[in-house]
Scaffold this active site. Structure first.
Site, PDB file in Angstrom:
ATOM      1  CD  GLU A 115      -3.014  -1.064   2.254  1.00  0.00           C
ATOM      2  OE1 GLU A 115      -2.912  -0.218   3.160  1.00  0.00           O
ATOM      3  OE2 GLU A 115      -3.921  -1.905   2.226  1.00  0.00           O
TER       4      GLU A 115
ATOM      5  CE1 TYR B 272      -8.961  -6.045   4.508  1.00  0.00           C
ATOM      6  CE2 TYR B 272      -7.703  -4.212   3.589  1.00  0.00           C
ATOM      7  CZ  TYR B 272      -7.748  -5.436   4.236  1.00  0.00           C
ATOM      8  OH  TYR B 272      -6.575  -6.054   4.609  1.00  0.00           O
TER       9      TYR B 272
ATOM     10  CD  GLU C 290      -3.577  -6.033   3.122  1.00  0.00           C
ATOM     11  OE1 GLU C 290      -4.454  -5.363   3.698  1.00  0.00           O
ATOM     12  OE2 GLU C 290      -2.359  -5.801   3.229  1.00  0.00           O
TER      13      GLU C 290
END
Ligand code: AHR
Length: 503
Positions: free
Chosen positions: A172, A244, A307
């Site tokens: 990230e 997410y 992720e």
């Protein structure tokens, strides 16, 4: 009855087994008190919890990312090798989110991966670390005798190289919250090239994941991915993206969610899952553009969604320990993730559910004790993992839909399918996001008659149904009925897998 047309002649890609990955970060109780928990009565003689290993195996976890996440930007792998009693204890942040005894270092992580049957996937420290340290790590893992760090591994009792194939060039790093933040693509390119050259010098066979725009929609620098891929083309095997649902972007409900009803949350997030498919589409175009500018027609670069999960109930900023509860509504979102993976199998080649245990967890364990339960999301991975390595095929579903708030309409049924040509077996996956209605499926194929061999379903009493220590099986996989006369039915709020033979 809803028509579903499956065509095994229209192959859209191969379902890469690496999309069934997981993630263990030294964050709260994931590594220490999670996968490694020597005080637990269910730990094996190396201190690893056998229940966590069993869950990872049941989920058919193919690769595991380590040590972070954001933690990777502080991790110095050399602290985690050699005799345990000589390893330093570290506290990378004063707030105790990341205390590390360093008892789980590279050797232990690789040993644990072997027990799980998964490939290790290591993320190098581009925050406080150096290109030289990253190079040394590759040498430690994959080098032959006669080089300093390979010799250190051998001296520790590990004669054979570990052959770690997957390596991430930072985490990230395009986000200002990240240690080592590179504000522009140019800055990242310069640093990542240094790291990549050094790491490939130690082992030219490794696969590198370059840090893509955190999420390509609404990203402040729309050219990040294109620029990074063009400049690092020789080194990039994958480009990363994180997602997410409920946490970022247009789908962020973290502050609003306590005032929303379960149904409102469910409807909103179900609809906004489509952002991920749009983001994959945008990144696919960037990859194609860069390929063409290099005169390459066949795509070599894959997307690594390294992720992903639902994340909107816990914050983390207050030091809460990120044990997010995942009810049935979240299990349905995970079903949508896997459908997206299958539908985009041409380019989506690596994925990591974040995370495995205790932190945004697929399973929760009582640290130091023997209590444990699997969350519904882990069963969804188990259901879909049956398609690992198979061909992803085209499927059309005449699903009823409801109007959306961002997209014009939201299909109730979300589907994908895979095909095993040797066994002439099709697997259809159908996620019913409608909590009020069951849908019988009229499954047909232009390639021949279909016979239902097996059905398996994940459902629950309500969208709020969730597993817990007290009720560990509220969400699970049930075998469904198989009948020659009656079509398979996907219950309200459920994930259905139908296995069919093409006759
Ligand atoms: O998975 C938890 C955190 O979420 C990771 O450390 C980070 O990479 C992401 O933002």
């Amino acid at each position: 009855m809803v028509d579903v047309v499956l065509d095994p002649r229209r192959v859209t890609g191969r379902v890469d087994p690496m999309v069934f990955g997981s993630f263990v970060e030294n964050l709260h109780r994931c590594v220490y008190g999670g996968l490694f928990d020597p005080d637990s009565p269910v730990a094996d003689d190396e201190g690893f919890r056998t229940d966590v290993i069993a869950t990872a195996r049941a989920m058919k976890v193919s690769n595991v990312r380590f040590p972070g996440g954001c933690f990777a930007a502080y991790y110095h792998w050399k602290d985690g090798i050699g005799p345990r009693e000589q390893r330093p204890r570290t506290r990378y942040r004063a707030d105790d989110t990341w205390p590390a005894s360093n008892a789980v270092g590279t050797d232990e992580f690789v040993a644990w991966c072997r027990k799980v049957g998964a490939e290790p996937y290591l993320c190098v420290n581009m925050g406080t670390g150096t290109a030289e340290a990253a190079r040394d790590w590759v040498e430690y893992c994959n080098g032959r005798a006669g080089s300093r760090w390979a010799d250190a591994r051998i001296a520790g009792g590990h004669a054979e190289p570990y052959g770690v194939r997957y390596w991430a060039l930072g985490n990230e790093i395009s986000g200002p919250w990240e240690q080592g933040y590179t504000a522009t693509a140019e800055e990242y390119i310069q640093r990542a090239r240094d790291f990549a050259m050094a790491m490939k010098a130690a082992d030219p066979t490794i696969s590198l994941v370059v840090s893509g725009a955190h999420f390509p929609i609404d990203f402040p620098q729309p050219h990040w991915n294109r620029d990074v891929l063009a400049a690092l083309y020789e080194y990039a095997d994958y480009v990363s993206m994180h997602h997410y649902i409920g946490h970022d972007y247009k789908d962020d409900i973290r502050t609003r969610y306590p005032s929303m009803s379960t149904r409102e949350v469910h409807d909103f997030l179900t609809e906004h899952m489509r952002l991920l498919e749009d983001a994959i589409g945008l990144l696919r175009e960037d990859i194609k553009l860069v390929n063409h500018s290099r005169g390459v027609a066949v795509n070599r670069i894959g997307i690594a969604l390294d992720e992903y999960n639902a994340w909107y109930k816990t914050d983390g900023s207050q030091g809460d320990d990120l044990v997010e509860t995942y009810p049935l509504s979240d299990a349905l979102l995970i079903g949508a993730y896997f459908n997206i993976f299958l539908r985009n199998a041409d380019v989506l080649r690596l994925a990591n559910m974040a995370q495995l245990v205790n932190t945004l967890p697929a399973m929760v364990v009582e640290s130091g004790g023997s209590g444990a339960f699997r969350q519904g999301i882990s069963y969804v991975q188990e259901l879909f993992a049956a398609s690992a390595g198979l061909q992803a095929i085209d499927v059309w579903c005449d699903s009823p839909a409801r109007p959306g708030s961002y997209y014009p309409n939201v299909a109730h049924l979300d589907v994908s399918a895979s095909y095993d040509s040797a066994a002439r077996e099709i697997q259809l996956f159908a996620v019913n996001r409608d909590p009020d209605q069951a849908y019988p499926l009229n499954l047909v194929s232009p390639a021949g008659a279909l016979r239902v061999r097996e059905t398996a379903v994940i459902g629950g009493d309500s969208l709020d149904a969730a597993n817990s220590f007290a009720e560990p099986s509220a969400i699970r996989i049930d075998r469904g009925p198989v009948s020659e006369e009656r079509p398979p039915v996907v219950p309200p709020a459920a994930v259905l897998r139908v296995t069919l033979t093409l006759e």
